[in-house]
Design an enzyme around this catalytic site. Structure first.
Site, PDB file in Angstrom:
ATOM      1  N   ARG A 227       0.844  -1.190   0.000  1.00 39.21           N
ATOM      2  CA  ARG A 227       0.000   0.000   0.000  1.00 39.21           C
ATOM      3  C   ARG A 227       0.883   1.245   0.000  1.00 39.21           C
ATOM      4  O   ARG A 227       1.931   1.272   0.659  1.00 39.21           O
ATOM      5  CB  ARG A 227      -0.914   0.039   1.236  1.00 39.21           C
ATOM      6  CG  ARG A 227      -2.034  -0.982   1.215  1.00 39.21           C
ATOM      7  CD  ARG A 227      -3.090  -0.659   0.140  1.00 39.21           C
ATOM      8  NE  ARG A 227      -4.218  -1.584   0.173  1.00 39.21           N
ATOM      9  CZ  ARG A 227      -4.373  -2.616  -0.661  1.00 39.21           C
ATOM     10  NH1 ARG A 227      -3.477  -2.877  -1.591  1.00 39.21           N
ATOM     11  NH2 ARG A 227      -5.457  -3.385  -0.578  1.00 39.21           N
ATOM     12  N   HIS A 275      -0.983   0.249  -9.646  1.00 38.88           N
ATOM     13  CA  HIS A 275      -1.672  -0.689  -8.721  1.00 38.88           C
ATOM     14  C   HIS A 275      -2.219  -1.918  -9.450  1.00 38.88           C
ATOM     15  O   HIS A 275      -3.415  -2.206  -9.431  1.00 38.88           O
ATOM     16  CB  HIS A 275      -2.802   0.035  -7.960  1.00 38.88           C
ATOM     17  CG  HIS A 275      -3.238  -0.696  -6.730  1.00 38.88           C
ATOM     18  ND1 HIS A 275      -3.648  -0.068  -5.571  1.00 38.88           N
ATOM     19  CD2 HIS A 275      -3.315  -2.034  -6.448  1.00 38.88           C
ATOM     20  CE1 HIS A 275      -3.977  -0.975  -4.658  1.00 38.88           C
ATOM     21  NE2 HIS A 275      -3.778  -2.186  -5.181  1.00 38.88           N
TER      22      HIS A 275
HETATM   23  N1  LIG Z   1      -0.446  -4.054  -5.013  1.00 37.48           N
HETATM   24  C1  LIG Z   1      -1.375  -4.974  -5.191  1.00 37.48           C
HETATM   25  O1  LIG Z   1      -1.833  -5.185  -6.297  1.00 37.48           O
HETATM   26  C2  LIG Z   1      -1.819  -5.787  -4.030  1.00 37.48           C
HETATM   27  C3  LIG Z   1      -1.452  -5.465  -2.747  1.00 37.48           C
HETATM   28  N2  LIG Z   1      -1.811  -6.281  -1.702  1.00 37.48           N
HETATM   29  C4  LIG Z   1      -1.375  -5.912  -0.345  1.00 37.48           C
HETATM   30  O2  LIG Z   1      -0.577  -6.962   0.182  1.00 37.48           O
HETATM   31  C5  LIG Z   1      -0.862  -7.078   1.570  1.00 37.48           C
HETATM   32  C6  LIG Z   1      -0.404  -8.417   2.099  1.00 37.48           C
HETATM   33  O3  LIG Z   1      -1.263  -9.447   1.663  1.00 37.48           O
HETATM   34  P1  LIG Z   1      -1.204 -10.923   2.300  1.00 37.48           P
HETATM   35  O4  LIG Z   1       0.157 -11.477   2.192  1.00 37.48           O
HETATM   36  O5  LIG Z   1      -2.335 -11.674   1.728  1.00 37.48           O
HETATM   37  O6  LIG Z   1      -1.478 -10.564   3.833  1.00 37.48           O
HETATM   38  P2  LIG Z   1      -1.284 -11.484   5.114  1.00 37.48           P
HETATM   39  O7  LIG Z   1      -2.275 -10.998   6.113  1.00 37.48           O
HETATM   40  O8  LIG Z   1      -1.304 -12.919   4.737  1.00 37.48           O
HETATM   41  O9  LIG Z   1       0.199 -11.142   5.611  1.00 37.48           O
HETATM   42  C7  LIG Z   1       0.505  -9.997   6.326  1.00 37.48           C
HETATM   43  C8  LIG Z   1       1.895 -10.144   6.910  1.00 37.48           C
HETATM   44  O10 LIG Z   1       2.275  -8.907   7.497  1.00 37.48           O
HETATM   45  C9  LIG Z   1       2.753  -9.132   8.813  1.00 37.48           C
HETATM   46  N3  LIG Z   1       2.456  -7.967   9.661  1.00 37.48           N
HETATM   47  C10 LIG Z   1       1.260  -7.397   9.907  1.00 37.48           C
HETATM   48  N4  LIG Z   1       1.395  -6.353  10.762  1.00 37.48           N
HETATM   49  C11 LIG Z   1       2.702  -6.288  11.063  1.00 37.48           C
HETATM   50  C12 LIG Z   1       3.471  -5.449  11.901  1.00 37.48           C
HETATM   51  N5  LIG Z   1       2.915  -4.453  12.604  1.00 37.48           N
HETATM   52  N6  LIG Z   1       4.796  -5.668  12.000  1.00 37.48           N
HETATM   53  C13 LIG Z   1       5.373  -6.689  11.303  1.00 37.48           C
HETATM   54  N7  LIG Z   1       4.706  -7.522  10.484  1.00 37.48           N
HETATM   55  C14 LIG Z   1       3.383  -7.323  10.362  1.00 37.48           C
HETATM   56  C15 LIG Z   1       1.999 -10.347   9.296  1.00 37.48           C
HETATM   57  O11 LIG Z   1       2.718 -10.931  10.388  1.00 37.48           O
HETATM   58  P3  LIG Z   1       2.276 -12.328  11.066  1.00 37.48           P
HETATM   59  O12 LIG Z   1       2.520 -13.381  10.009  1.00 37.48           O
HETATM   60  O13 LIG Z   1       3.202 -12.472  12.203  1.00 37.48           O
HETATM   61  O14 LIG Z   1       0.828 -12.172  11.403  1.00 37.48           O
HETATM   62  C16 LIG Z   1       1.976 -11.193   8.025  1.00 37.48           C
HETATM   63  O15 LIG Z   1       3.174 -11.908   7.916  1.00 37.48           O
HETATM   64  C17 LIG Z   1      -2.372  -6.814   1.623  1.00 37.48           C
HETATM   65  O16 LIG Z   1      -2.771  -6.407   2.915  1.00 37.48           O
HETATM   66  C18 LIG Z   1      -2.563  -5.733   0.585  1.00 37.48           C
HETATM   67  O17 LIG Z   1      -2.494  -4.454   1.186  1.00 37.48           O
HETATM   68  C19 LIG Z   1      -2.517  -7.429  -1.900  1.00 37.48           C
HETATM   69  C20 LIG Z   1      -2.907  -7.783  -3.150  1.00 37.48           C
HETATM   70  C21 LIG Z   1      -2.615  -6.986  -4.317  1.00 37.48           C
HETATM   71  O1  LIG Z   2      -6.498  -7.218  -3.301  1.00 38.94           O
HETATM   72  C1  LIG Z   2      -5.945  -6.158  -2.971  1.00 38.94           C
HETATM   73  O2  LIG Z   2      -5.741  -5.854  -1.785  1.00 38.94           O
HETATM   74  C2  LIG Z   2      -5.490  -5.253  -4.006  1.00 38.94           C
HETATM   75  O3  LIG Z   2      -4.778  -4.326  -3.745  1.00 38.94           O
HETATM   76  C3  LIG Z   2      -5.920  -5.544  -5.387  1.00 38.94           C
HETATM   77  O4  LIG Z   2      -5.341  -4.731  -6.309  1.00 38.94           O
END
Ligand SMILES: NC(=O)C1=CN([C@@H]2O[C@H](COP(=O)(O)OP(=O)(O)OC[C@H]3O[C@@H](n4cnc5c(N)ncnc54)[C@H](OP(=O)(O)O)[C@@H]3O)[C@@H](O)[C@H]2O)C=CC1
Ligand SMILES: O=C(O)C(=O)CO
EC number: 1.1.1.79
Length: 312
Positions: A227, A275
């Site tokens: 993000r 994005h």
């Molecule tokens: N650019 C794009 O097109 C897209 C962007 N995204 C973004 O990618 C993000 C990640 O997706 P996804 O992998 O599915 O999410 P997950 O919820 O599976 O993973 C989040 C990770 O972040 C860690 N985390 C959360 N808060 C903290 C913190 N305060 N300090 C350290 N680590 C932290 C979590 O730790 P723990 O494992 O210990 O809980 C976990 O490992 C989404 O939230 C979205 O914003 C997603 C899809 C598309």
């Molecule tokens: O799935 C999400 O969180 C996205 O950012 C898609 O673009």
């Protein structure tokens, strides 16, 4: 079973037809303003408050991986969705592979110095450069969740040293795991390519600031796939201009579309995409939602539920 669907840009008739195929017996309808009829499940992206408010739903599904937009709306309108109604999000459903493609292609681009060769080409300069070595090219992934784990896997396959940082430690083969604020500095110290895959929460907003970037290896790179609000854009520019950072590739921005006046557009060492790093793949997403609803109806334990207190 009644299902309501709302997405401002998706091909709604396609989604309704496919969901109906995969959930025989369910009546799936597009939600439109004024529809207060009963529904068991709601599938949404940027939903109007009135779509969800006051409904006795079994669950809500966000049609993406990140739930920051829905949670921030909930903060302003807590009555929109009581805590007792579970909120699910998409786990991978084809986004892991897209993130792998994106991360691998850009890491290889930097590793093979194609950025330098492109800059040389601008000056009609023919000059082979020294190779970078993998041992000097440690990849640090912030956010070791569903998508972070896929990206780690793909970069390991290319032979890069990989480390990750998250809230809790991970026991992934060949990946050094760091957790929490106490271990952030150690995680950053050897990182040459920082890949952001954190969720947007109150704890992670602005986390990629000058102080953090200054802790990376010299001439590092930033790949922001999560993000825009994670990055303090003015401070990113400072880190680029001081050459602490050699390059940045950004898929997401604090304001989208990126305003025309942003200096990021013109920076010679910034590349960007609008994005699109990983988009919702309808077939995989529909299969996942259908599977999860079937599991919920049977009373099975299903994954993908958002922890609203944690914010992801
Ligand atoms: N650019 C794009 O097109 C897209 C962007 N995204 C973004 O990618 C993000 C990640 O997706 P996804 O992998 O599915 O999410 P997950 O919820 O599976 O993973 C989040 C990770 O972040 C860690 N985390 C959360 N808060 C903290 C913190 N305060 N300090 C350290 N680590 C932290 C979590 O730790 P723990 O494992 O210990 O809980 C976990 O490992 C989404 O939230 C979205 O914003 C997603 C899809 C598309
Ligand atoms: O799935 C999400 O969180 C996205 O950012 C898609 O673009």
């Amino acid at each position: 079973m009644e299902i309501i669907f709302y997405h401002p840009t998706f091909d709604t008739p396609y989604w309704i037809a496919e969901l109906s195929k995969q959930l025989p017996g369910a009546n799936v309808r597009e939600w439109k303003r004024g529809d207060n009829q009963h529904a068991d499940y709601a599938l949404v992206w940027h939903p109007p408050v009135e779509m969800l408010q006051g409904r006795d739903l079994k669950a809500v599904f966000a049609l993406g991986a990140g739930v920051d937009s829905i949670l921030s709306k909930l903060k302003a309108n807590p009555e929109m969705l009581p805590e007792s109604i579970p909120l699910f999000r998409l786990e991978d459903t084809g986004m892991g592979l897209q993130m792998q493609e994106y991360a691998v292609s850009q890491v290889l681009h930097w590793f093979r110095r194609f950025d330098d060769y492109q800059a040389q080409q601008q000056k009609s300069e023919w000059q082979p450069l020294a190779d970078y070595q993998r041992e000097d090219f440690t990849i640090g992934i912030m956010g070791a969740g569903v998508l972070g784990s896929k990206v780690a896997e793909s970069l390991l396959a290319w032979g890069f040293p990989v480390r990750c940082w998250s809230r809790s430690h991970k026991a992934w083969p060949n990946v050094k795991s760091f957790a929490g604020a106490d271990e952030l500095g150690e995680f950053l110290r050897e990182t040459r390519v920082l890949i952001n895959l954190l969720p947007n929460t109150s704890e992670t907003v602005g986390i990629i600031n000058l102080n953090l970037l200054n802790q990376l290896q010299d001439h590092s790179y930033l790949l922001n796939l999560a993000r825009g609000v994670h990055v303090v854009e003015d401070e990113l520019l400072q880190a680029l201009n001081s050459h602490k950072l050699k390059g940045a590739m950004l898929d997401v921005f604090s304001r989208e579309p990126l305003p025309q006046e942003s200096p990021l557009w013109q920076h010679p060492r910034v590349v960007m995409t609008p994005h699109i790093a990983a988009v919702t793949r309808p077939q995989e997403a529909i299969a996942y939602i259908a599977r999860t609803i079937t599991g919920l109806e049977r009373g099975d334990h299903v994954s993908g539920q958002v922890d609203r207190q944690r914010g992801y």
